[in-house]
Scaffold this active site. Structure first.
Site, mmCIF file in Angstrom:
data_model
loop_
_atom_site.group_PDB
_atom_site.id
_atom_site.type_symbol
_atom_site.label_atom_id
_atom_site.label_comp_id
_atom_site.label_asym_id
_atom_site.label_seq_id
_atom_site.Cartn_x
_atom_site.Cartn_y
_atom_site.Cartn_z
ATOM 1 N N GLU A 87 0.888 -1.161 0.000
ATOM 2 C CA GLU A 87 0.000 0.000 0.000
ATOM 3 C C GLU A 87 0.919 1.201 0.000
ATOM 4 O O GLU A 87 1.574 1.472 1.010
ATOM 5 C CB GLU A 87 -0.847 0.023 1.278
ATOM 6 C CG GLU A 87 -1.750 -1.157 1.470
ATOM 7 C CD GLU A 87 -2.810 -1.215 0.415
ATOM 8 O OE1 GLU A 87 -3.282 -0.151 -0.007
ATOM 9 O OE2 GLU A 87 -3.151 -2.321 -0.011
ATOM 10 N N CYS A 102 -2.520 8.779 3.184
ATOM 11 C CA CYS A 102 -2.185 8.272 1.853
ATOM 12 C C CYS A 102 -3.348 8.475 0.883
ATOM 13 O O CYS A 102 -3.160 8.475 -0.328
ATOM 14 C CB CYS A 102 -1.848 6.799 1.943
ATOM 15 S SG CYS A 102 -3.132 5.880 2.794
HETATM 16 P P1 NAP Z 1 8.542 4.766 4.479
HETATM 17 O O1 NAP Z 1 9.687 5.652 4.754
HETATM 18 O O2 NAP Z 1 8.487 4.049 3.200
HETATM 19 O O3 NAP Z 1 8.505 3.746 5.708
HETATM 20 C C1 NAP Z 1 7.489 2.792 5.815
HETATM 21 C C2 NAP Z 1 7.967 1.647 6.688
HETATM 22 O O4 NAP Z 1 9.010 0.938 6.020
HETATM 23 C C3 NAP Z 1 8.538 2.075 8.034
HETATM 24 O O5 NAP Z 1 8.133 1.154 9.016
HETATM 25 C C4 NAP Z 1 10.035 1.995 7.803
HETATM 26 O O6 NAP Z 1 10.754 1.764 8.988
HETATM 27 C C5 NAP Z 1 10.103 0.770 6.919
HETATM 28 N N1 NAP Z 1 11.315 0.620 6.146
HETATM 29 C C6 NAP Z 1 12.026 1.586 5.499
HETATM 30 N N2 NAP Z 1 13.073 1.025 4.862
HETATM 31 C C7 NAP Z 1 13.027 -0.310 5.117
HETATM 32 C C8 NAP Z 1 13.841 -1.422 4.756
HETATM 33 N N3 NAP Z 1 14.899 -1.283 3.965
HETATM 34 N N4 NAP Z 1 13.499 -2.651 5.226
HETATM 35 C C9 NAP Z 1 12.409 -2.825 6.009
HETATM 36 N N5 NAP Z 1 11.610 -1.805 6.382
HETATM 37 C C10 NAP Z 1 11.909 -0.568 5.934
HETATM 38 O O7 NAP Z 1 7.159 5.552 4.596
HETATM 39 P P2 NAP Z 1 6.701 6.577 5.721
HETATM 40 O O8 NAP Z 1 7.530 7.797 5.568
HETATM 41 O O9 NAP Z 1 6.629 5.920 7.056
HETATM 42 O O10 NAP Z 1 5.187 6.867 5.293
HETATM 43 C C11 NAP Z 1 4.817 7.855 4.383
HETATM 44 C C12 NAP Z 1 4.475 7.284 3.032
HETATM 45 O O11 NAP Z 1 3.607 6.174 3.189
HETATM 46 C C13 NAP Z 1 3.726 8.258 2.150
HETATM 47 O O12 NAP Z 1 4.311 8.243 0.880
HETATM 48 C C14 NAP Z 1 2.299 7.722 2.092
HETATM 49 O O13 NAP Z 1 1.613 8.000 0.903
HETATM 50 C C15 NAP Z 1 2.496 6.268 2.287
HETATM 51 N N6 NAP Z 1 1.332 5.667 2.940
HETATM 52 C C16 NAP Z 1 0.546 4.801 2.240
HETATM 53 C C17 NAP Z 1 -0.559 4.234 2.853
HETATM 54 C C18 NAP Z 1 -1.478 3.271 2.139
HETATM 55 O O14 NAP Z 1 -2.324 2.656 2.784
HETATM 56 N N7 NAP Z 1 -1.378 3.105 0.858
HETATM 57 C C19 NAP Z 1 -0.862 4.545 4.171
HETATM 58 C C20 NAP Z 1 -0.032 5.421 4.841
HETATM 59 C C21 NAP Z 1 1.065 5.978 4.217
HETATM 60 P P3 NAP Z 1 11.527 2.954 9.749
HETATM 61 O O15 NAP Z 1 10.517 3.995 10.081
HETATM 62 O O16 NAP Z 1 12.060 2.258 10.955
HETATM 63 O O17 NAP Z 1 12.555 3.435 8.798
#
Ligand code: NAP
Length: 518
Positions: A257, A296
């Site tokens: 997602e 999102c």
């Molecule tokens: P993110 O930076 O992609 O992080 C998401 C998750 O992935 C976090 O738990 C992060 O952990 C983890 N992660 C990052 N790198 C990783 C790796 N190499 N291996 C394993 N896990 C890893 O996203 P965010 O900044 O938290 O959220 C914002 C984004 O999410 C926005 O672009 C938004 O549109 C999207 N979003 C989508 C939805 C949906 O339902 N479609 C819902 C909410 C948000 P750490 O925090 O520990 O780095």
């Protein structure tokens, strides 16, 4: 030094020995907690889920799992005041927190009651009817679902620390699959508080849920074909995880997602003075101020008839002028902080990219005067509306400013709308606000293939509408293309994502006995 948050591993709490990453309050900049997974035994976690958690859940019938979910949701509901207090540190207002906390607990209740109503008191689920195969009637087929024997690893985004966990946990529990929860570091303290209560509730069998509080480390190295990775976050992180050997070589299921450039379409009939016009401007203003636009599903592209551009700007302006930005602990505040100063800077940068082909018609991304807060220590930003009149440019269809930001994009002819909506390359949700059935039909047939959910908003349903941005447990959440191509929720569909469909073949008597028909 603030508390080091603990992970929950094979029935025990584990605190990393190092200093970890300091997580600060989004509004005040004060330290809240430390997060680290240094030394975490991820192999042990996966083994525990495979050998203890999964078998423990699979010993229960669907009905018993649904009852366990009800017990869990009731327990969390009784303790939610503490989560609401903690949520203020994420920058969310009390109202924002309702969607995350009460929304998460409510989703758990919904899955429990749908499970009790729709699933059998058994461990095997039928899919469709018996398929007669042999002409003599002695050989038939029947599709069934059974629980995967692996673990569901959920990797979540920072913006829904409670709902994000519970909306994945509830269907996994119903499916009989153990879960490892990995929240985003930035808001992990809130997920951790709920997780402590999930464990304390005793509602779920041992090993049904474990918790990674911090980086995932080498966790994916231990996952394979029976396991599921359910990811929510940015498209770039999704791409990294999707390319991991766990998915590409060992065939773990991967559901994503991710971010999307969701659009909301105003019909040509909905001119100023109509109920639909008022609904539209209200929806735009509400979307970009709820959770400071960090959803999102937020409306990033507002597709409007060229003839009403000035009216829409005036309508949105009148609504946004009432926004009070500041410390969410102050009751007069209607829009809190972004999750971190880093995130605010990223949003400002994204607005800079959008400005290459659009002008700001409301707000200033670099200036804000927050109530009860320091504009530099807290991650504040005023709402920003842009106008992009050059339909050839791509920025408004590609750049996600994950904050209180939207872009108005005028269209000339109703027939152009479907193509404009599709330029988001796949979105979680779109909405069309119109009372013209023909226009709505045209939009739905052209835009639906690019969306996971479509809201058709008009004067008749507005009173009960749950709004553009709110995913419902009964309805599919997810979207094609850029939105990740995944699917969650949608009632009992969500449960089946954690199960395997198998075509059974045999005699009617044996098949009937297996599925409990005799
Ligand atoms: P993110 O930076 O992609 O992080 C998401 C998750 O992935 C976090 O738990 C992060 O952990 C983890 N992660 C990052 N790198 C990783 C790796 N190499 N291996 C394993 N896990 C890893 O996203 P965010 O900044 O938290 O959220 C914002 C984004 O999410 C926005 O672009 C938004 O549109 C999207 N979003 C989508 C939805 C949906 O339902 N479609 C819902 C909410 C948000 P750490 O925090 O520990 O780095």
């Amino acid at each position: 030094m603030p508390e080091m948050l603990a992970s929950y591993v094979a029935g025990e709490w584990y605190s990393a020995p190092d200093e970890g990453t300091m997580v600060v309050d989004a509004a005040t900049g004060d330290a809240v907690a430390r997060v680290s997974t240094t030394g975490l035994d991820t192999r042990k976690m996966v083994d525990h889920a495979h050998q203890v958690g999964g078998p423990g859940l699979r010993r229960l019938t669907f009905q018993e799992r649904a009852a366990a979910l009800k017990e869990l949701a009731t327990y969390l509901d009784a303790n939610k005041a503490a989560y609401h207090e903690l949520s203020l540190a994420t920058g969310a207002t009390r109202r924002d927190a309702t969607g995350d906390i009460d929304g998460g607990i409510g989703t758990t209740f919904v899955f429990s009651s749908r499970g009790r109503r729709e699933l059998p008191d058994a461990d095997l689920l039928t899919d469709g009817d018996v398929e007669p195969i042999g002409k003599g009637g002695t050989f038939v087929g029947q599709h069934v679902y059974t629980s995967l024997h692996g673990v569901a690893l959920q990797v979540n985004a920072f913006n829904f620390p409670v709902w994000g966990m519970l909306e994945k946990l509830a269907p996994a529990v119903l499916a009989g699959v153990a879960t490892i929860v990995k929240p985003a570091t930035q808001t992990a303290y809130l997920t951790a508080a709920v997780m402590r209560d999930i464990i304390a509730s005793g509602a779920l069998p041992e090993g049904a849920v474990q918790f990674v509080c911090g980086g995932a480390g080498d966790l994916l190295d231990h996952l394979g074909d029976e396991d599921v990775i359910a990811f929510t976050g940015s498209a770039s992180t999704a791409a990294v995880l999707r390319g991991n050997d766990a998915v590409t070589r060992r065939a773990a299921r991967f559901n994503a997602e991710t971010d999307s450039l969701n659009c909301s379409i105003l019909g040509p009939d909905a001119v100023a003075g109509t109920p639909e016009f008022d609904l539209y401007v209200r929806e735009i203003a509400r979307e970009i101020t709820t959770k400071a636009g960090q959803r999102c599903t937020c409306i990033r592209r507002a597709l409007i008839p060229e003839s009403v551009v000035d009216d829409v700007i005036a309508g949105v302006r009148a609504r946004l002028d009432k926004t009070v930005v500041g410390n969410p602990r102050n009751d007069t505040v209607t829009m809190g902080a972004l999750v971190s100063v880093h995130q605010r800077d990223e949003v400002r940068e994204a607005v800079g990219a959008l400005r290459r082909s659009a002008e700001i018609v409301y707000g200033d991304p670099t200036s804000v005067d927050p109530v009860d807060a320091d504009a530099e220590r807290g991650a504040f930003m005023a709402p920003v509306v842009l106008l992009c009149t050059d339909s050839e440019r791509t920025e408004a269809h590609q750049v996600e400013a994950f904050g209180p930001v939207t872009t108005l994009i005028p269209y000339r002819k109703p027939g152009d709308v479907g193509a404009l909506a599709a330029r988001g390359n796949g979105s979680l949700v779109g909405s069309v606000v119109s009372y013209d059935r023909e226009f709505v039909h045209e939009v739905v047939t052209s835009a639906a293939p690019h969306h996971g959910r479509l809201l058709i908003l008009d004067r008749d349903c507005a009173g009960e509408s749950t709004g553009h941005g709110t995913p419902m447990p009964q309805l599919v959440h997810g979207g094609p293309g850029r939105a990740g191509g995944g699917e969650e929720l949608g009632g009992m569909r969500a449960v089946k994502h954690f199960m395997q469909r198998t075509a059974l073949q045999g005699s009617p008597a044996v098949i009937d006995a297996l599925v409990g028909r005799s």
